[in-house]
Design a protein around this motif. Structure first.
Motif, mmCIF file in Angstrom:
data_model
loop_
_atom_site.group_PDB
_atom_site.id
_atom_site.type_symbol
_atom_site.label_atom_id
_atom_site.label_comp_id
_atom_site.label_asym_id
_atom_site.label_seq_id
_atom_site.Cartn_x
_atom_site.Cartn_y
_atom_site.Cartn_z
ATOM 1 N N ILE A 1 -44.652 7.062 54.511
ATOM 2 C CA ILE A 1 -44.827 8.246 53.670
ATOM 3 C C ILE A 1 -44.260 9.497 54.344
ATOM 4 C CG2 ILE A 1 -46.556 9.798 52.675
ATOM 5 C CD1 ILE A 1 -46.050 7.231 51.105
ATOM 6 N N ILE A 2 -44.439 9.651 55.646
ATOM 7 C CA ILE A 2 -43.996 10.876 56.308
ATOM 8 C C ILE A 2 -42.580 10.767 56.846
ATOM 9 C CG2 ILE A 2 -46.370 11.419 56.953
ATOM 10 C CD1 ILE A 2 -45.591 10.714 59.848
ATOM 11 N N PRO B 1 -51.462 -13.461 64.844
ATOM 12 C CA PRO B 1 -51.596 -12.365 63.867
ATOM 13 C C PRO B 1 -52.097 -11.070 64.505
ATOM 14 C CG PRO B 1 -52.553 -14.389 63.010
ATOM 15 C CD PRO B 1 -52.293 -14.615 64.458
ATOM 16 N N ASP B 2 -53.025 -11.195 65.468
ATOM 17 C CA ASP B 2 -53.532 -9.991 66.134
ATOM 18 C C ASP B 2 -52.428 -9.291 66.901
ATOM 19 O OD1 ASP B 2 -55.865 -10.903 65.107
ATOM 20 O OD2 ASP B 2 -56.918 -11.118 67.015
ATOM 21 N N ALA B 3 -51.613 -10.081 67.616
ATOM 22 C CA ALA B 3 -50.535 -9.489 68.398
ATOM 23 C C ALA B 3 -49.503 -8.805 67.506
ATOM 24 C CB ALA B 3 -49.856 -10.569 69.256
ATOM 25 N N VAL B 4 -49.193 -9.427 66.368
ATOM 26 C CA VAL B 4 -48.235 -8.820 65.423
ATOM 27 C C VAL B 4 -48.778 -7.506 64.878
ATOM 28 C CG1 VAL B 4 -47.102 -9.114 63.197
ATOM 29 C CG2 VAL B 4 -47.165 -11.007 64.804
ATOM 30 N N CYS B 5 -50.051 -7.492 64.475
ATOM 31 C CA CYS B 5 -50.648 -6.271 63.918
ATOM 32 C C CYS B 5 -50.725 -5.159 64.954
ATOM 33 C CB CYS B 5 -52.044 -6.575 63.378
ATOM 34 S SG CYS B 5 -52.046 -7.556 61.855
ATOM 35 N N VAL B 6 -51.138 -5.493 66.167
ATOM 36 C CA VAL B 6 -51.224 -4.469 67.209
ATOM 37 C C VAL B 6 -49.833 -3.929 67.535
ATOM 38 C CG1 VAL B 6 -51.799 -4.058 69.637
ATOM 39 C CG2 VAL B 6 -53.368 -5.351 68.184
ATOM 40 N N GLY B 7 -48.841 -4.818 67.611
ATOM 41 C CA GLY B 7 -47.480 -4.366 67.870
ATOM 42 C C GLY B 7 -46.957 -3.443 66.783
ATOM 43 N N LEU B 8 -47.203 -3.798 65.521
ATOM 44 C CA LEU B 8 -46.776 -2.948 64.411
ATOM 45 C C LEU B 8 -47.505 -1.606 64.422
ATOM 46 C CD1 LEU B 8 -46.552 -5.549 61.494
ATOM 47 C CD2 LEU B 8 -44.663 -4.483 62.749
ATOM 48 N N MET B 9 -48.790 -1.628 64.767
ATOM 49 C CA MET B 9 -49.533 -0.377 64.843
ATOM 50 C C MET B 9 -48.978 0.543 65.921
ATOM 51 S SD MET B 9 -53.606 -0.923 64.159
ATOM 52 C CE MET B 9 -53.815 -2.379 65.157
ATOM 53 N N LEU B 10 -48.651 -0.027 67.075
ATOM 54 C CA LEU B 10 -48.103 0.786 68.159
ATOM 55 C C LEU B 10 -46.745 1.364 67.769
ATOM 56 C CD1 LEU B 10 -49.061 -1.385 71.271
ATOM 57 C CD2 LEU B 10 -50.155 0.709 70.464
ATOM 58 N N LEU B 11 -45.908 0.556 67.101
ATOM 59 C CA LEU B 11 -44.610 1.056 66.647
ATOM 60 C C LEU B 11 -44.776 2.169 65.619
ATOM 61 C CD1 LEU B 11 -42.535 -2.257 66.303
ATOM 62 C CD2 LEU B 11 -42.267 -0.468 68.034
ATOM 63 N N ALA B 12 -45.663 1.943 64.648
ATOM 64 C CA ALA B 12 -45.887 2.956 63.609
ATOM 65 C C ALA B 12 -46.469 4.234 64.196
ATOM 66 C CB ALA B 12 -46.812 2.394 62.529
ATOM 67 N N ASN B 13 -47.399 4.086 65.140
ATOM 68 C CA ASN B 13 -47.981 5.272 65.767
ATOM 69 C C ASN B 13 -46.944 6.042 66.573
ATOM 70 O OD1 ASN B 13 -50.439 4.601 64.684
ATOM 71 N ND2 ASN B 13 -51.552 4.913 66.579
ATOM 72 N N GLY B 14 -46.122 5.311 67.319
ATOM 73 C CA GLY B 14 -45.075 5.969 68.080
ATOM 74 C C GLY B 14 -44.088 6.708 67.185
ATOM 75 N N TYR B 15 -43.755 6.090 66.064
ATOM 76 C CA TYR B 15 -42.836 6.725 65.114
ATOM 77 C C TYR B 15 -43.460 7.975 64.503
ATOM 78 C CZ TYR B 15 -39.783 7.211 61.023
ATOM 79 O OH TYR B 15 -38.926 7.697 60.079
ATOM 80 N N LEU C 1 -43.943 13.933 64.068
ATOM 81 C CA LEU C 1 -44.750 15.146 64.178
ATOM 82 C C LEU C 1 -44.224 16.062 65.280
ATOM 83 C CD1 LEU C 1 -48.375 13.741 63.766
ATOM 84 C CD2 LEU C 1 -47.018 14.982 62.084
ATOM 85 N N TYR C 2 -43.797 15.482 66.386
ATOM 86 C CA TYR C 2 -43.241 16.285 67.487
ATOM 87 C C TYR C 2 -41.944 16.966 67.054
ATOM 88 C CZ TYR C 2 -41.105 17.390 71.991
ATOM 89 O OH TYR C 2 -40.490 18.047 73.033
ATOM 90 N N ARG D 1 -49.750 21.788 60.590
ATOM 91 C CA ARG D 1 -50.906 21.070 60.058
ATOM 92 C C ARG D 1 -51.127 21.371 58.582
ATOM 93 N NH1 ARG D 1 -54.487 19.272 64.104
ATOM 94 N NH2 ARG D 1 -53.908 19.844 66.196
ATOM 95 N N GLY D 2 -50.196 22.045 57.945
ATOM 96 C CA GLY D 2 -50.441 22.536 56.611
ATOM 97 C C GLY D 2 -50.372 21.496 55.520
ATOM 98 N N SER D 3 -49.465 20.537 55.594
ATOM 99 C CA SER D 3 -49.271 19.606 54.492
ATOM 100 C C SER D 3 -50.341 18.527 54.485
ATOM 101 C CB SER D 3 -47.887 18.956 54.600
ATOM 102 O OG SER D 3 -47.812 18.158 55.757
ATOM 103 N N PRO D 4 -50.696 18.023 53.300
ATOM 104 C CA PRO D 4 -51.667 16.928 53.235
ATOM 105 C C PRO D 4 -51.187 15.678 53.969
ATOM 106 C CG PRO D 4 -51.359 17.938 51.074
ATOM 107 C CD PRO D 4 -50.301 18.509 51.969
ATOM 108 N N GLU D 5 -49.864 15.409 53.927
ATOM 109 C CA GLU D 5 -49.332 14.239 54.620
ATOM 110 C C GLU D 5 -49.552 14.328 56.127
ATOM 111 O OE1 GLU D 5 -47.675 16.041 52.481
ATOM 112 O OE2 GLU D 5 -47.408 14.723 50.738
ATOM 113 N N THR D 6 -49.357 15.548 56.671
ATOM 114 C CA THR D 6 -49.552 15.727 58.107
ATOM 115 C C THR D 6 -51.011 15.559 58.477
ATOM 116 O OG1 THR D 6 -47.689 17.264 58.144
ATOM 117 C CG2 THR D 6 -49.157 17.281 60.040
ATOM 118 N N LYS D 7 -51.915 16.095 57.648
ATOM 119 C CA LYS D 7 -53.342 15.939 57.917
ATOM 120 C C LYS D 7 -53.765 14.471 57.853
ATOM 121 C CE LYS D 7 -55.005 20.483 56.466
ATOM 122 N NZ LYS D 7 -55.715 20.706 57.730
ATOM 123 N N ALA D 8 -53.266 13.747 56.859
ATOM 124 C CA ALA D 8 -53.586 12.322 56.760
ATOM 125 C C ALA D 8 -53.020 11.550 57.944
ATOM 126 C CB ALA D 8 -53.032 11.766 55.447
#
Length: 308
Positions: A104-105, A183-197, A202-203, A220-227
């Protein structure tokens, strides 16, 4: 007694917070209010958290009170199975949240606009598919359960206080570990990639705002950034508690574990389900708006400004 109070408080506070979120989203849906695409995922996550807390916290409270082996073999199978399913749901749904928010962002262009629309359409069906996936993935978990009252003659047994589980060896150990861990390793890996992105986006946005020196634009103004901030906080809490609990679980599977280590692992396994609703309430500006909508009142001016 102290341990029983800790586990009981953790379970009660967590179930109360998750039930609050479930009721809010259900009432808003019934009353016809418009919800965000991520709100149904929050509802499913809260429901999974309730199951995880009840299937882990209640038995662990009984064990802390000194009441051991109070479940028969059927009760042990159902309790551990429900906890494994709920744990997998929390992991997968949190992964979906972080991946969807990263989409979304992402920067707008001709190709990403259509992809964002499709992601919004498929996010709810994808979250619903997580339930049958984990129901069938963990179907063999009850197979390894043994009656705790008749498990003295079995050497490789992992005791939970209220249940006992046979620790597999050889080929089956590797097979079960792969099936449950992949499945746990795939989900954690995807979460780390998405968080890093998301952190990178944001930076970069923050740097652009600093360069143009525009006072009317807020990072911090947009709803997308807050979410995004909300989901980053939620995922960071999940990943940190998940990794620590995985290390303790792996250690207990192969080594003789003291009682305090078993209790610590149980507390950490219920930490995210108990705290996640309060993370959402404190960081998501839409939750107060939903509460005012349920009460039939208009949001306060400062809340309305923060949500725009």
């Amino acid at each position: 007694m102290i341990l029983s109070v800790v586990f009981f408080s953790q379970t009660g506070i967590g179930v109360l917070g998750n039930s609050f979120l479930i009721n809010i989203f259900i009432f808003l849906f019934i009353s016809g209010h418009r919800l965000r695409p991520i709100d149904p995922i929050f509802t499913q996550l809260a429901l999974g958290n309730c199951v995880a807390l009840l299937s882990k916290g209640v038995p662990q409270t009984m064990v802390a009170l000194g009441i051991k082996n109070f479940l028969d073999i059927t009760g042990c199978k159902i309790t551990l199975y429900l906890h494994r399913v709920a744990r997998g749901l929390s992991l997968t749904l949190t992964c979906l949240l972080s991946g969807f928010q990263a989409i979304i962002i992402s920067p707008n262009n001709s190709s990403s606009a259509d992809f964002k629309v499709r992601a919004s359409k498929y996010i709810i069906p994808s979250s619903l598919l997580c339930w049958p996936f984990h129901v069938f993935l963990n179907i063999f978990i009850p197979i390894g359960m043994v009656d705790p009252k008749h498990s003295r003659n079995v050497t490789k047994i992992q005791h939970y206080g209220y249940c006992s589980h046979v620790v597999p060896s050889g080929f089956w150990a590797s097979f079960y570990t792969f099936i449950l861990s992949f499945p746990d390793a795939v989900c954690v890996g995807l979460m780390l990639l998405a968080n890093g992105y998301m952190v990178f986006l944001l930076y970069r946005h923050h740097k652009r705002v600093e360069q143009i020196h525009t006072s009317c634009v807020s990072v911090r103004g947009s709803p997308e950034t807050k979410a995004t901030h909300t989901i980053l906080l939620l995922v960071s809490t999940f990943v940190s508690s998940y990794f620590i609990n995985c290390l303790l679980t792996a250690y207990m599977a192969w080594m003789e574990s003291p009682a305090w280590l078993v209790h610590t692992s149980a507390f950490l396994s219920s930490f995210f389900p108990a705290i996640s609703p309060y993370v959402l309430v404190s960081s998501d500006s839409h939750i107060p708006k939903y509460c005012y909508a349920l009460c039939g009142r208009k949001p306060q001016p400062h809340l309305d400004r923060n949500s725009k």
